[in-house]
Design a protein around this motif. Structure first.
Motif, PDB file in Angstrom:
ATOM      1  N   VAL A  50       0.873  -1.169   0.000  1.00 50.57           N
ATOM      2  CA  VAL A  50       0.000   0.000   0.000  1.00 50.57           C
ATOM      3  C   VAL A  50       0.908   1.216   0.000  1.00 50.57           C
ATOM      4  O   VAL A  50       1.892   1.273   0.733  1.00 50.57           O
ATOM      5  CB  VAL A  50      -0.898  -0.001   1.255  1.00 50.57           C
ATOM      6  CG1 VAL A  50      -1.767   1.233   1.299  1.00 50.57           C
ATOM      7  CG2 VAL A  50      -1.725  -1.263   1.311  1.00 50.57           C
ATOM      8  N   SER A  51       0.584   2.210  -0.823  1.00 55.43           N
ATOM      9  CA  SER A  51       1.401   3.410  -0.904  1.00 55.43           C
ATOM     10  C   SER A  51       0.597   4.610  -0.432  1.00 55.43           C
ATOM     11  O   SER A  51      -0.579   4.753  -0.754  1.00 55.43           O
ATOM     12  CB  SER A  51       1.863   3.637  -2.338  1.00 55.43           C
ATOM     13  OG  SER A  51       2.553   4.853  -2.441  1.00 55.43           O
ATOM     14  N   ASP A  52       1.264   5.484   0.322  1.00 51.04           N
ATOM     15  CA  ASP A  52       0.622   6.729   0.736  1.00 51.04           C
ATOM     16  C   ASP A  52       1.118   7.899  -0.111  1.00 51.04           C
ATOM     17  O   ASP A  52       0.917   9.047   0.221  1.00 51.04           O
ATOM     18  CB  ASP A  52       0.857   7.000   2.221  1.00 51.04           C
ATOM     19  CG  ASP A  52       2.319   7.267   2.556  1.00 51.04           C
ATOM     20  OD1 ASP A  52       3.158   7.219   1.641  1.00 51.04           O
ATOM     21  OD2 ASP A  52       2.617   7.523   3.735  1.00 51.04           O
ATOM     22  N   GLY A  53       1.766   7.596  -1.206  1.00 54.72           N
ATOM     23  CA  GLY A  53       2.293   8.617  -2.092  1.00 54.72           C
ATOM     24  C   GLY A  53       3.791   8.797  -1.931  1.00 54.72           C
ATOM     25  O   GLY A  53       4.476   9.183  -2.858  1.00 54.72           O
ATOM     26  N   GLU A  54       4.315   8.548  -0.730  1.00 57.88           N
ATOM     27  CA  GLU A  54       5.742   8.697  -0.472  1.00 57.88           C
ATOM     28  C   GLU A  54       6.413   7.368  -0.138  1.00 57.88           C
ATOM     29  O   GLU A  54       7.502   7.081  -0.605  1.00 57.88           O
ATOM     30  CB  GLU A  54       5.981   9.669   0.682  1.00 57.88           C
ATOM     31  CG  GLU A  54       5.612  11.096   0.367  1.00 57.88           C
ATOM     32  CD  GLU A  54       5.922  12.028   1.528  1.00 57.88           C
ATOM     33  OE1 GLU A  54       6.705  11.628   2.417  1.00 57.88           O
ATOM     34  OE2 GLU A  54       5.387  13.125   1.556  1.00 57.88           O
ATOM     35  N   THR A  55       5.758   6.573   0.687  1.00 53.59           N
ATOM     36  CA  THR A  55       6.352   5.310   1.129  1.00 53.59           C
ATOM     37  C   THR A  55       5.395   4.161   0.872  1.00 53.59           C
ATOM     38  O   THR A  55       4.193   4.361   0.722  1.00 53.59           O
ATOM     39  CB  THR A  55       6.685   5.338   2.632  1.00 53.59           C
ATOM     40  OG1 THR A  55       5.486   5.568   3.351  1.00 53.59           O
ATOM     41  CG2 THR A  55       7.691   6.404   2.962  1.00 53.59           C
ATOM     42  N   PHE A  56       5.962   2.971   0.839  1.00 52.14           N
ATOM     43  CA  PHE A  56       5.162   1.763   0.710  1.00 52.14           C
ATOM     44  C   PHE A  56       5.035   1.109   2.081  1.00 52.14           C
ATOM     45  O   PHE A  56       5.996   1.095   2.859  1.00 52.14           O
ATOM     46  CB  PHE A  56       5.826   0.767  -0.252  1.00 52.14           C
ATOM     47  CG  PHE A  56       5.757   1.164  -1.685  1.00 52.14           C
ATOM     48  CD1 PHE A  56       4.585   0.984  -2.406  1.00 52.14           C
ATOM     49  CD2 PHE A  56       6.855   1.701  -2.330  1.00 52.14           C
ATOM     50  CE1 PHE A  56       4.512   1.332  -3.742  1.00 52.14           C
ATOM     51  CE2 PHE A  56       6.798   2.051  -3.661  1.00 52.14           C
ATOM     52  CZ  PHE A  56       5.621   1.870  -4.367  1.00 52.14           C
ATOM     53  N   LEU A  57       3.875   0.563   2.354  1.00 50.84           N
ATOM     54  CA  LEU A  57       3.652  -0.231   3.550  1.00 50.84           C
ATOM     55  C   LEU A  57       3.283  -1.640   3.109  1.00 50.84           C
ATOM     56  O   LEU A  57       2.503  -1.827   2.184  1.00 50.84           O
ATOM     57  CB  LEU A  57       2.535   0.369   4.409  1.00 50.84           C
ATOM     58  CG  LEU A  57       2.811   1.755   4.985  1.00 50.84           C
ATOM     59  CD1 LEU A  57       1.585   2.263   5.725  1.00 50.84           C
ATOM     60  CD2 LEU A  57       4.019   1.733   5.907  1.00 50.84           C
ATOM     61  N   VAL A  58       3.859  -2.626   3.791  1.00 44.50           N
ATOM     62  CA  VAL A  58       3.674  -4.018   3.426  1.00 44.50           C
ATOM     63  C   VAL A  58       3.168  -4.778   4.643  1.00 44.50           C
ATOM     64  O   VAL A  58       3.618  -4.539   5.767  1.00 44.50           O
ATOM     65  CB  VAL A  58       5.011  -4.623   2.942  1.00 44.50           C
ATOM     66  CG1 VAL A  58       4.839  -6.054   2.501  1.00 44.50           C
ATOM     67  CG2 VAL A  58       5.609  -3.793   1.828  1.00 44.50           C
TER      68      VAL A  58
END
Length: 76
Positions: A31-39
Motif C-alpha cells: 500500500v502506498s501513501d504517495g511517499e512510502t510503501f507499507l507491506v
C-alpha cells in the motif's frame, strides 16, 4: 501489521532495493501513501521461515569437507 520497506528488509535480511523492485514488479503487495510503501508483514512469515531453513542448509553444506575425486590419480 503493516511495516515499512526498511523494516521488512531488516526482517527478511534482504536489501531495500530488492523489496522495492519486487513491489514494482507486482510480486509483493504493498500500500502506498504517495511517499512510502507499507507491506503486510504477516504475509512474509512463511517466506522468512524458508529463508532461514535455506541459510542453515547452505551453512551446513559449506562446512562439509570436499570429497576426494575417486577418479583422480597421483601418477605423473
Amino acid at each position: 501489521m503493516y511495516v515499512t520497506v526498511k523494516e521488512l528488509a531488516d526482517f527478511l535480511e534482504l536489501t531495500e532495493d530488492y523489496i522495492l523492485t519486487q513491489i514494482r514488479l507486482g510480486h509483493v503487495k504493498a500500500v502506498s501513501d504517495g511517499e512510502t510503501f507499507l507491506v503486510n508483514k504477516e504475509q512474509f512469515m512463511w517466506h522468512k521461515e524458508q529463508l532461514d531453513l535455506k541459510r542453515k542448509q547452505l551453512a551446513l553444506e559449506a562446512e562439509e569437507p570436499i570429497p576426494e575425486d575417486w577418479d583422480a590419480k597421483d601418477e605423473d
